[in-house]
Motif scaffolding. Structure first.
Motif, mmCIF file in Angstrom:
data_model
loop_
_atom_site.group_PDB
_atom_site.id
_atom_site.type_symbol
_atom_site.label_atom_id
_atom_site.label_comp_id
_atom_site.label_asym_id
_atom_site.label_seq_id
_atom_site.Cartn_x
_atom_site.Cartn_y
_atom_site.Cartn_z
ATOM 1 N N GLU A 5 0.799 -1.394 0.070
ATOM 2 C CA GLU A 5 -0.039 -0.004 -0.180
ATOM 3 C C GLU A 5 1.298 1.299 0.230
ATOM 4 N N LYS A 6 1.514 0.785 0.954
ATOM 5 C CA LYS A 6 2.839 2.481 0.453
ATOM 6 C C LYS A 6 3.631 2.639 -0.459
ATOM 7 N N TYR A 7 3.725 1.290 -1.260
ATOM 8 C CA TYR A 7 4.209 1.462 -2.508
ATOM 9 C C TYR A 7 3.715 2.739 -3.472
ATOM 10 N N LEU A 8 2.368 2.011 -3.527
ATOM 11 C CA LEU A 8 1.671 2.514 -3.981
ATOM 12 C C LEU A 8 1.286 3.799 -3.950
ATOM 13 N N VAL A 9 0.885 4.047 -2.638
ATOM 14 C CA VAL A 9 0.540 5.675 -2.418
ATOM 15 C C VAL A 9 1.691 6.520 -2.853
ATOM 16 N N ASP A 10 3.378 5.871 -2.723
ATOM 17 C CA ASP A 10 4.202 6.475 -2.805
ATOM 18 C C ASP A 10 4.515 6.620 -4.555
ATOM 19 N N ARG A 11 3.817 5.554 -5.475
ATOM 20 C CA ARG A 11 3.821 5.823 -6.721
ATOM 21 C C ARG A 11 2.870 7.075 -7.202
ATOM 22 N N PHE A 12 1.646 6.190 -6.885
ATOM 23 C CA PHE A 12 0.419 7.018 -7.778
ATOM 24 C C PHE A 12 -0.641 8.383 -6.712
ATOM 25 N N GLY A 13 0.031 8.395 -5.428
ATOM 26 C CA GLY A 13 -0.188 9.141 -4.690
ATOM 27 C C GLY A 13 -1.546 9.186 -4.220
ATOM 28 N N LYS A 14 -2.814 9.955 -3.862
ATOM 29 C CA LYS A 14 -3.495 9.769 -3.228
ATOM 30 C C LYS A 14 -5.162 10.118 -4.096
ATOM 31 N N LYS A 15 -4.581 10.744 -5.133
ATOM 32 C CA LYS A 15 -5.865 10.640 -6.326
ATOM 33 C C LYS A 15 -6.655 10.439 -6.733
ATOM 34 N N GLN A 16 -7.796 10.089 -6.317
ATOM 35 C CA GLN A 16 -8.631 8.983 -7.450
ATOM 36 C C GLN A 16 -8.958 9.020 -8.501
ATOM 37 N N PRO A 17 -9.226 8.083 -9.703
ATOM 38 C CA PRO A 17 -8.906 8.333 -10.599
ATOM 39 C C PRO A 17 -10.217 8.181 -11.119
#
Length: 124
Positions: A5-17
């Motif tokens: 989860e930390k990896y995904l947040v770091d890579r893509f941010g928290k903005k919902q697509p």
């Protein structure tokens, strides 16, 4: 799991697509019902059968038949005559015959013939 989860947040941010347009669900139910085809409702007839006296008592009748059958089977199984020992010789003969019958039944159950019994007794 936290590392992923930390990896995904770091890579893509928290903005919902993905987002829902404003007011989309306000009239959703009414629009959905308008788009459904018209269908004529059919009346469902439920028929209640009156129960006869036999249908109400059939469980008790079945239990009574079973009890009678079990009692009859028990009486039939135990109707054999028991030997009446009038003297000591009769009692000894009865005990001896029962012993021999028990030995024969045990040998039959073990599937042993005389040769197997002799080999077992002699230790051969």
């Amino acid at each position: 799991m936290i590392k992923e989860e930390k990896y995904l947040v770091d890579r893509f941010g928290k903005k919902q697509p993905f987002s829902v347009p404003e007011g989309y669900f306000d009239q959703f139910a009414s629009q959905f019902m308008e788009n459904l085809p018209e269908r004529e409702e059919e009346a469902v007839v439920v028929r209640l059968d009156s129960h006869s006296r036999w249908s109400r008592l059939r469980h008790w009748a079945a239990a009574a038949c079973l009890a009678v059958a079990l009692a009859g089977a028990g009486m039939w199984a135990f109707q054999g005559e028991s030997p009446k020992a009038t003297g000591a010789a009769d009692a000894d003969q009865f005990a001896s015959s029962n012993y021999n019958t028990a030995i024969d039944q045990a040998a039959d159950y073990a599937m042993m013939d005389n040769g197997d019994i002799y080999a077992y007794v002699s230790g051969y």
